[in-house]
Design an enzyme around this catalytic site. Sequence first.
Site, PDB file in Angstrom:
ATOM      1  N   ASP A  29     -11.507   4.186 -39.664  1.00 34.51           N
ATOM      2  CA  ASP A  29     -12.908   4.575 -39.773  1.00 34.51           C
ATOM      3  C   ASP A  29     -13.829   3.458 -39.234  1.00 34.51           C
ATOM      4  OD1 ASP A  29     -14.842   6.505 -40.913  1.00 34.51           O
ATOM      5  OD2 ASP A  29     -15.351   4.896 -42.305  1.00 34.51           O
ATOM      6  N   GLU A  78     -11.809   5.219 -34.743  1.00 28.78           N
ATOM      7  CA  GLU A  78     -13.066   5.955 -34.597  1.00 28.78           C
ATOM      8  C   GLU A  78     -14.033   4.995 -33.878  1.00 28.78           C
ATOM      9  OE1 GLU A  78     -16.831   7.948 -36.883  1.00 28.78           O
ATOM     10  OE2 GLU A  78     -15.855   6.164 -37.668  1.00 28.78           O
TER      11      GLU A  78
HETATM   12  C1  NOJ Z   1     -17.221   7.880 -40.202  1.00 29.32           C
HETATM   13  C2  NOJ Z   1     -16.712   9.060 -40.955  1.00 29.32           C
HETATM   14  O1  NOJ Z   1     -16.135   9.965 -40.055  1.00 29.32           O
HETATM   15  C3  NOJ Z   1     -17.900   9.627 -41.700  1.00 29.32           C
HETATM   16  O2  NOJ Z   1     -17.617  10.884 -42.256  1.00 29.32           O
HETATM   17  C4  NOJ Z   1     -18.327   8.634 -42.738  1.00 29.32           C
HETATM   18  O3  NOJ Z   1     -19.502   9.081 -43.373  1.00 29.32           O
HETATM   19  C5  NOJ Z   1     -18.619   7.279 -42.113  1.00 29.32           C
HETATM   20  N1  NOJ Z   1     -17.629   6.890 -41.147  1.00 29.32           N
HETATM   21  C6  NOJ Z   1     -18.654   6.204 -43.170  1.00 29.32           C
HETATM   22  O4  NOJ Z   1     -17.366   5.949 -43.645  1.00 29.32           O
END
Ligand code: NOJ
Length: 521
Positions: A204, A268
């Site tokens: 993440d 991500e």
């Molecule tokens: C990216 C995640 O995909 C999202 O859903 C989340 O709110 C943020 N990161 C914070 O962790």
Amino acid sequence: MSRSPDPNWLGNATIYQIYVRSFADADGDGNGDIDGVVEHLPYIKSLGVDAIWLSPIMPSPNHDWGYDVSDYYSVASDYGGMPALRRLIEQTSQLSLKVILDLIPNHTSSEHPWFVSARSNVESPYRDYYVWADPSDDGGVPNNWLDATGSSAWTYDSNSQQYFLHNFLSTQPDLNWWNPKVQEEFQNILRFWFDRGIDGFRVDVAHGIFKDRLLRDDPAAPTTDASPFTHFGLLETYSKNRPEVHALFRNWRQLAATYQPPKLLIGETWVGDVDRMIRFYGNNDELDLAMNFPFTFADFQARTIAPLITETLGKLPAGAYGCWAASNHDISRFPTRWCNDDEARVRSALMLLATLPGTLILYYGDELGLGDSVLENQMLRDEITAQTSVGFKRDYARTPMPWNNDPKHGFTQGNPWLPFGQVTTSVETQQADEHSILNLTRKLLSIRRENVSSPLVTCLLDELAWSYRVGQLEVHINFSDQRVQHPTSAGILIDSRGSERPVPEGRNTLEPFDAFIIRSS
Ligand code: NOJ
């Protein structure tokens, strides 16, 4: 736990992203759970995917639905706890499906014992696990950084008279990755889960883990820039996106490589251009896959998307693979965002996605052509977007999976945690229709596995359409509302309904927004 060690599987892989709370509820409490996933493994396998990625399943007070972790070493009880995960790992292994979990290293929950201790006592050994700063000279917040709601990213702690940093919600304090102890903690967390038989992590906020050590102000974005990569008028130059993260990923990749087969790391990597995204691969010694958000957010137009794809493929380091996704739990689903919920376009988009070399991530419901489900404001459950007036309401892309046409759509016996919104299709309906989008997706993924390989070579690109060769396939996509004619090779033509017929070399017509594939015979 050993799974088939095929180092090249990422070259034409498909990963199925499951937003667990919305997929299937086995225990009737209205929340999807891990046993719900287990029950639907035959369906998942029937799609022809190689792996599943589960949205966060660790214990959490759920201010951000699991993206606020309060314990990194266990599974939330409402998802079925560790026993349910063990069942999932065992059964996916029998089906040769890999399991990827979500890892949240940027921040913890404010209820995590580390933060509880850090906040209660400046002498706590955990104090320096988080980012604390004194008030600025005028007594206000330390700098101009903004959190995910558009408010200051700093919350004042009157106890210690310092601010703590939170790039998302104030219930999600950011970890201080400059502290070697935080790095050690996550080495242990990675090993813990790898040892339990998971095949990898989606990381993440991979681009944001390190913050500027000097806490410099983020610069203003050009006023004309309304892209998803600007942050309430700022560029996140210092609050995220620091170069120190690359050494961390090299370190994790080495750790992942101590397993056989090596564990997978997918980032991500929410950055706005291909060059910056590619840096997360290093020399193919950092992340295995960096999510390609410039692709995700590109307009679904020949002249926009084709150059982005070829640029990406041309810039990947040797031995690395692209990572393509068109939907996820944070953004509008591609059938709505790219295709205006037009079925012909949805089918063409799936043909594109399924024929890109590298790894494709499909979000649950993509295989049905599911678009966004607009919900009334009072129904929204996402704290980050429910209250802000700008941006996409993420709940529209998180509604429960419509398995059938009953009032609760086979998702739950209880009250669904989030309403379905308007349901226009279901798995049951589409299973029964040979030419449904679901059955097209199945066909495309099996063609993908057998025929897609690098490189991808453009045959024709103009304002209206794109055709390219990849592996044994020749793909023709009409992105326009006009009929076009393309020169085509001999082979088996697979049309957008999934029908096949032999064609000689010649010219073939593409209807508006239509696509077809020719497999060399
Ligand atoms: C990216 C995640 O995909 C999202 O859903 C989340 O709110 C943020 N990161 C914070 O962790």
